[in-house]
Design a protein around this motif. Structure first.
Motif, PDB file in Angstrom:
ATOM      1  N   HIS A  96       0.943  -1.168   0.002  1.00 57.20           N
ATOM      2  CA  HIS A  96      -0.052   0.023   0.005  1.00 57.20           C
ATOM      3  C   HIS A  96       1.062   1.318  -0.074  1.00 57.20           C
ATOM      4  O   HIS A  96       0.500   2.215  -0.682  1.00 57.20           O
ATOM      5  CB  HIS A  96      -0.981   0.023   1.301  1.00 57.20           C
ATOM      6  N   VAL A  97       1.999   1.389   0.863  1.00 59.38           N
ATOM      7  CA  VAL A  97       2.598   2.427   0.739  1.00 59.38           C
ATOM      8  C   VAL A  97       3.522   2.645  -0.471  1.00 59.38           C
ATOM      9  O   VAL A  97       3.644   3.828  -0.957  1.00 59.38           O
ATOM     10  CB  VAL A  97       3.730   2.231   2.081  1.00 59.38           C
ATOM     11  N   ALA A  98       4.050   1.488  -0.924  1.00 57.87           N
ATOM     12  CA  ALA A  98       4.709   1.797  -2.229  1.00 57.87           C
ATOM     13  C   ALA A  98       3.806   2.167  -3.594  1.00 57.87           C
ATOM     14  O   ALA A  98       4.390   2.719  -4.236  1.00 57.87           O
ATOM     15  CB  ALA A  98       5.297   0.149  -2.551  1.00 57.87           C
ATOM     16  N   ARG A  99       2.488   1.781  -3.391  1.00 53.63           N
ATOM     17  CA  ARG A  99       1.700   2.470  -4.379  1.00 53.63           C
ATOM     18  C   ARG A  99       1.415   3.714  -4.346  1.00 53.63           C
ATOM     19  O   ARG A  99       1.253   4.483  -5.192  1.00 53.63           O
ATOM     20  CB  ARG A  99       0.231   1.890  -4.132  1.00 53.63           C
ATOM     21  N   VAL A 100       1.746   4.312  -3.073  1.00 52.99           N
ATOM     22  CA  VAL A 100       1.955   6.030  -2.823  1.00 52.99           C
ATOM     23  C   VAL A 100       2.810   6.609  -3.889  1.00 52.99           C
ATOM     24  O   VAL A 100       2.761   7.653  -4.589  1.00 52.99           O
ATOM     25  CB  VAL A 100       1.630   6.461  -1.660  1.00 52.99           C
ATOM     26  N   ALA A 101       3.878   5.690  -3.575  1.00 51.51           N
ATOM     27  CA  ALA A 101       5.223   6.382  -4.264  1.00 51.51           C
ATOM     28  C   ALA A 101       5.128   6.292  -5.939  1.00 51.51           C
ATOM     29  O   ALA A 101       5.285   7.233  -6.702  1.00 51.51           O
ATOM     30  CB  ALA A 101       6.464   5.548  -4.003  1.00 51.51           C
ATOM     31  N   ASN A 102       4.489   5.188  -6.285  1.00 49.30           N
ATOM     32  CA  ASN A 102       4.138   4.980  -7.767  1.00 49.30           C
ATOM     33  C   ASN A 102       3.033   6.047  -8.340  1.00 49.30           C
ATOM     34  O   ASN A 102       3.210   6.544  -9.181  1.00 49.30           O
ATOM     35  CB  ASN A 102       3.503   3.525  -7.936  1.00 49.30           C
ATOM     36  N   GLY A 103       2.056   6.343  -7.522  1.00 50.04           N
ATOM     37  CA  GLY A 103       0.969   7.145  -7.851  1.00 50.04           C
ATOM     38  C   GLY A 103       1.508   8.737  -7.837  1.00 50.04           C
ATOM     39  O   GLY A 103       1.332   9.144  -8.753  1.00 50.04           O
ATOM     40  N   LEU A 104       2.397   8.932  -6.833  1.00 56.24           N
ATOM     41  CA  LEU A 104       2.995  10.169  -6.915  1.00 56.24           C
ATOM     42  C   LEU A 104       3.893  10.364  -8.056  1.00 56.24           C
ATOM     43  O   LEU A 104       3.861  11.733  -8.623  1.00 56.24           O
ATOM     44  CB  LEU A 104       3.896  10.606  -5.823  1.00 56.24           C
ATOM     45  N   ARG A 105       4.483   9.430  -8.714  1.00 58.43           N
ATOM     46  CA  ARG A 105       5.355   9.614  -9.830  1.00 58.43           C
ATOM     47  C   ARG A 105       4.674   9.979 -11.150  1.00 58.43           C
ATOM     48  O   ARG A 105       5.047  10.498 -12.180  1.00 58.43           O
ATOM     49  CB  ARG A 105       6.365   8.333  -9.932  1.00 58.43           C
ATOM     50  N   SER A 107       1.439  11.446 -11.034  1.00 55.41           N
ATOM     51  CA  SER A 107       0.816  12.765 -10.706  1.00 55.41           C
ATOM     52  C   SER A 107       0.262  12.942  -9.541  1.00 55.41           C
ATOM     53  O   SER A 107       0.501  12.174  -8.435  1.00 55.41           O
ATOM     54  CB  SER A 107      -0.447  12.941 -11.623  1.00 55.41           C
ATOM     55  N   VAL A 108       0.329  14.186  -9.046  1.00 58.12           N
ATOM     56  CA  VAL A 108      -0.209  14.538  -7.750  1.00 58.12           C
ATOM     57  C   VAL A 108      -1.521  14.148  -7.479  1.00 58.12           C
ATOM     58  O   VAL A 108      -1.579  13.505  -6.345  1.00 58.12           O
ATOM     59  CB  VAL A 108      -0.175  16.130  -7.626  1.00 58.12           C
ATOM     60  N   PRO A 109      -2.493  14.199  -8.068  1.00 65.45           N
ATOM     61  CA  PRO A 109      -3.729  13.704  -7.953  1.00 65.45           C
ATOM     62  C   PRO A 109      -3.825  12.193  -7.634  1.00 65.45           C
ATOM     63  O   PRO A 109      -4.315  11.589  -6.805  1.00 65.45           O
ATOM     64  CB  PRO A 109      -4.585  13.781  -9.313  1.00 65.45           C
ATOM     65  N   ALA A 110      -2.863  11.386  -8.598  1.00 63.18           N
ATOM     66  CA  ALA A 110      -2.809   9.943  -8.518  1.00 63.18           C
ATOM     67  C   ALA A 110      -2.220   9.670  -7.049  1.00 63.18           C
ATOM     68  O   ALA A 110      -2.684   8.846  -6.449  1.00 63.18           O
ATOM     69  CB  ALA A 110      -1.782   9.265  -9.436  1.00 63.18           C
ATOM     70  N   GLY A 111      -1.170  10.635  -6.578  1.00 62.76           N
ATOM     71  CA  GLY A 111      -0.517  10.251  -5.263  1.00 62.76           C
ATOM     72  C   GLY A 111      -1.596  10.583  -4.241  1.00 62.76           C
ATOM     73  O   GLY A 111      -1.690   9.754  -3.154  1.00 62.76           O
ATOM     74  N   ARG A 112      -2.524  11.640  -4.336  1.00 62.54           N
ATOM     75  CA  ARG A 112      -3.519  11.865  -3.411  1.00 62.54           C
ATOM     76  C   ARG A 112      -4.458  10.613  -3.106  1.00 62.54           C
ATOM     77  O   ARG A 112      -4.877  10.338  -2.242  1.00 62.54           O
ATOM     78  CB  ARG A 112      -3.936  13.338  -3.631  1.00 62.54           C
ATOM     79  N   ALA A 113      -4.949  10.237  -4.503  1.00 67.31           N
ATOM     80  CA  ALA A 113      -5.920   9.140  -4.493  1.00 67.31           C
ATOM     81  C   ALA A 113      -5.481   7.878  -3.603  1.00 67.31           C
ATOM     82  O   ALA A 113      -6.012   7.127  -2.912  1.00 67.31           O
ATOM     83  CB  ALA A 113      -6.264   8.704  -5.900  1.00 67.31           C
ATOM     84  N   GLU A 114      -3.996   7.330  -3.796  1.00 67.12           N
ATOM     85  CA  GLU A 114      -3.145   6.240  -3.138  1.00 67.12           C
ATOM     86  C   GLU A 114      -3.004   6.486  -1.755  1.00 67.12           C
ATOM     87  O   GLU A 114      -3.469   5.770  -0.966  1.00 67.12           O
ATOM     88  CB  GLU A 114      -2.019   6.252  -3.864  1.00 67.12           C
ATOM     89  N   VAL A 115      -2.784   7.796  -1.282  1.00 71.74           N
ATOM     90  CA  VAL A 115      -2.725   8.060  -0.014  1.00 71.74           C
ATOM     91  C   VAL A 115      -3.833   8.182   0.694  1.00 71.74           C
ATOM     92  O   VAL A 115      -3.980   7.675   1.930  1.00 71.74           O
ATOM     93  CB  VAL A 115      -1.554   9.311   0.561  1.00 71.74           C
ATOM     94  N   ALA A 116      -4.871   8.467   0.153  1.00 72.49           N
ATOM     95  CA  ALA A 116      -6.371   8.441   0.808  1.00 72.49           C
ATOM     96  C   ALA A 116      -6.620   6.986   1.173  1.00 72.49           C
ATOM     97  O   ALA A 116      -7.733   7.005   2.098  1.00 72.49           O
ATOM     98  CB  ALA A 116      -7.176   9.160  -0.057  1.00 72.49           C
ATOM     99  N   MET A 117      -6.257   6.182   0.575  1.00 75.77           N
ATOM    100  CA  MET A 117      -6.577   4.827   0.906  1.00 75.77           C
ATOM    101  C   MET A 117      -6.065   4.344   2.426  1.00 75.77           C
ATOM    102  O   MET A 117      -6.430   3.274   2.973  1.00 75.77           O
ATOM    103  CB  MET A 117      -6.270   3.660  -0.275  1.00 75.77           C
ATOM    104  N   ILE A 118      -4.901   4.924   3.100  1.00 71.73           N
ATOM    105  CA  ILE A 118      -4.340   4.439   4.006  1.00 71.73           C
ATOM    106  C   ILE A 118      -4.450   5.665   5.169  1.00 71.73           C
ATOM    107  O   ILE A 118      -3.839   5.190   6.313  1.00 71.73           O
ATOM    108  CB  ILE A 118      -2.724   4.141   3.853  1.00 71.73           C
ATOM    109  N   VAL A 119      -5.019   6.619   4.874  1.00 71.68           N
ATOM    110  CA  VAL A 119      -4.707   7.709   6.134  1.00 71.68           C
ATOM    111  C   VAL A 119      -6.162   8.180   6.404  1.00 71.68           C
ATOM    112  O   VAL A 119      -7.094   8.362   5.215  1.00 71.68           O
ATOM    113  CB  VAL A 119      -3.732   8.983   5.846  1.00 71.68           C
TER     114      VAL A 119
END
Length: 305
Positions: A96-105, A107-119
């Motif tokens: 789950h945490v690694a997916r935030v890094a992948n999403g952030l790479r 785009s910013v919206p993709a990073g936001r969407a991934e981190v919203a899954m864990i916080v």
């Protein structure tokens, strides 16, 4: 117990939470949440909320202990290993945490969407450094709550210890917050969760310190941990912040309201992103490996005697 725990840790690391299974059946954590929710709906009344909350915790702990004893009484170690593997979260946390890094790479919206899954904090306006901090904080805290603490209590008391820890931790996450509805009813769950995480949180910090790629002072970790709003979560977060030389925690928004929390390791780097998230994932696996090695050593010593 130590041999079963080694097997469970390895199984969890390899398989994580296979969707082919949990798409068809409710995960044990989901079942625990349903039980806590049922007790909340039926016992959390307008009067005597603290006593009702204490009764709720007693019901949960007693039920978990009895179920753990029943499962442990089954022949062999199969039940111990399977149940423990299902309730450990190293692989799923890292993924789950690694997916935030992948999403952030991407785009910013993709990073936001991934981190919203864990916080649980507001993520719609997060910039990359805040996304990275959120992911890394979740990594550090959940290494303690989802891996080291369950393993710690399993090692001491077997399945009863593991199930008691998990049901209390679930109750704290659902009713332990200081909302008007749960300020009194969730008091017992929150205090017991604090107690059960007291040693594992510090053990997690020690594992991160010992596997850090740079020298980290225990005194600095302790000083930083005291800056955190949580008596336990601050320890692994402070260790992770020092290991990566970054600032964690700090102000964040919940339900549109900014909370002015202080930074942990305030002099660390704040302009962080996907690289630091991936470095945190590496620290998760390094700490896991050291914990596994320690449990293997305990198992060998126990077998020798």
């Amino acid at each position: 117990m130590s041999g079963a725990l080694v097997a469970a840790l390895v199984l969890d690391a390899i398989f994580g939470e296979p969707r082919v299974l949990w798409d068809r059946f409710p995960h044990p954590a989901v079942i625990m949440g349903r039980i806590v929710g049922w007790l909340d709906r039926h016992l959390n009344r307008s009067r005597g909320q603290r006593m009702a909350g204490i009764l709720t915790v007693l019901i949960l702990v007693t039920g978990a202990a009895l179920l753990g004893r029943a499962l442990a009484a089954l022949p062999g170690l199969t039940a111990d290993v399977i149940v423990a593997a299902m309730l450990l979260a190293q692989r799923s946390l890292s993924d789950h945490v690694a997916r935030v890094a992948n999403g952030l790479r991407l785009s910013v919206p993709a990073g936001r969407a991934e981190v919203a899954m864990i916080v649980s904090r507001d993520t719609t306006e997060m910039e990359p450094p805040a996304i990275a901090r959120s992911a890394i904080e979740s990594a550090a805290e959940n290494l303690s709550d989802g891996v080291i603490a369950p393993a710690f209590w399993f090692l001491l008391f077997g399945l009863p210890g593991l199930l008691i820890y998990k049901i209390v931790n679930t109750a704290d996450s659902m009713i332990g917050y200081l909302t008007p509805r749960h300020a009194e009813f969730g008091w017992a769950a929150a205090r017991l969760d604090d107690l059960l995480n007291l040693a594992p949180a510090r053990l997690t910090a020690l594992l991160i310190k010992l596997t850090a790629p740079r020298p980290v002072s225990w005194q600095d970790i302790a000083a930083d941990a005291r800056l955190h709003r949580s008596p336990n979560a601050g320890w692994p977060e402070a260790a992770m912040a020092r290991a990566l030389d970054i600032s964690l925690a700090g102000p964040r928004s919940y339900n549109g309201v900014t909370r002015p929390f202080p930074y942990v390791h305030p002099h660390g780097r704040r302009d962080i992103g996907a690289n630091e998230i991936e470095a945190a994932v590496a620290r998760l696996w390094a700490a896991w490996a050291l914990a596994l090695a320690g449990i293997v050593a305990i198992s060998l010593v126990a077998a020798a005697f």
